[in-house]
Motif scaffolding. Sequence first.
Motif, short mmCIF file in Angstrom:
data_model
loop_
_atom_site.label_atom_id
_atom_site.label_comp_id
_atom_site.label_asym_id
_atom_site.label_seq_id
_atom_site.Cartn_x
_atom_site.Cartn_y
_atom_site.Cartn_z
N GLU A 122 81.29 48.70 -10.89
CA GLU A 122 80.26 48.98 -10.76
C GLU A 122 79.69 50.52 -11.24
N VAL A 123 78.72 51.02 -11.81
CA VAL A 123 78.02 52.20 -12.16
C VAL A 123 76.98 52.42 -11.57
N ASN A 124 76.51 53.00 -10.74
CA ASN A 124 75.26 53.37 -10.02
C ASN A 124 74.51 51.96 -9.84
N HIS A 125 75.32 51.22 -9.21
CA HIS A 125 74.79 49.77 -9.03
C HIS A 125 74.76 48.75 -10.13
N LYS A 255 83.56 59.25 -8.81
CA LYS A 255 82.11 59.85 -8.78
C LYS A 255 82.25 61.04 -10.18
N ARG A 262 70.80 63.71 -17.30
CA ARG A 262 70.77 62.28 -17.63
C ARG A 262 71.69 62.26 -18.77
N MET A 274 71.40 56.98 -17.65
CA MET A 274 71.48 57.03 -16.24
C MET A 274 71.38 58.36 -15.77
N ARG A 275 70.98 58.59 -14.66
CA ARG A 275 70.99 59.95 -13.87
C ARG A 275 72.39 60.26 -13.37
N SER A 276 72.82 61.61 -13.47
CA SER A 276 74.02 61.97 -13.02
C SER A 276 73.57 62.45 -11.53
N LEU A 278 77.24 59.91 -11.58
CA LEU A 278 77.68 58.37 -11.83
C LEU A 278 78.73 58.15 -10.66
N GLN A 279 78.34 57.03 -9.90
CA GLN A 279 79.12 56.77 -8.91
C GLN A 279 79.62 55.30 -9.34
N TYR A 280 81.26 55.29 -9.59
CA TYR A 280 81.65 54.26 -9.74
C TYR A 280 82.63 53.45 -8.73
#
Length: 298
Positions: A122-125, A255, A262, A274-276, A278-280
């Motif tokens: 996942e990246v940002n869900h 992260k 963005r 995507m907005r920074s 980025l949560q992987y």
Amino acid sequence: MTPLKIIISAGAGPGDNTKAAELLEDIFNQDQIDISLAQSGAEVTKLAHEAARGPYKIVVAAGGDGTVNSVAAAVIDSDKCLGVLPLGTLNHFARDLGIPSDLQAAARTIVAGYTIEVDVAEVNHRIFLNNSSLGLYPMIVREREKHQRLGFKKWPAFIWATIQALRRNPFLDVRLRVNDELLDRTTPFVFIGNNEYAMDLFNIGMRERLDRGELSIYITHGTSRLKLIALALRAVVGRLRNDKDFLALRSDEVKILTTRKRVRVAFDGEIEVMRSPLQYRVRSRALRVIVPNDVRAG
């Protein structure tokens, strides 16, 4: 055979997928299948979510990696099983699972119904099955699509897009938090794979396993266009070296913070802003998928 839904992407690959629908009707028992031909990515997503709520035990993605991603995202948190009929150009996910590229053979695999559990990332869900990247590659894809809309063929469009991307500033300032460490880098390319790739950077190889529960993270060294061109040339002739050309890491999450609020992110052939940060993260063995009975996730 359990009831199944087949969602065919009309625009996937080079062929006429209306003929694929006719062939599949002949292969499967018509009383047990429901086939839909989607004319757009949005329609694929809509049909997949409807199927995830429906009576089907199996939901089949017939298309390329983008189609498979959309269907997998819809069924991952349901009790459905994913089937794959590779109709796209590259079909990385199907290839890594040993699913035949021949449509009839892939359909027979679904009839046999052997399943395994594989990881998704996942990246940002937003899930992805293969890989995600930021930096140079999303820039090239964006430019390539512009040139294709102007009438360029795929490979000429790719070449011109690469030139355009290199003429601009293809470098990102990123901060990564991975394995409880902070890393600051200026780089043209960050790659995050769902499990480990045989990695030649610009020549991405196969994955031996899809169930290790880890992300593979590659960060390119080099902060000049000249060094980037030299890197690309070494990739072409197969002379990349991990320690010299890129940093390779493994983790179950990472992260990434960029100086830009963005950022364009590529995942499974799609591009999204995507907005920074980025949560992987990786979701271990979260997806049940049908594969040939001689295949294991690892």
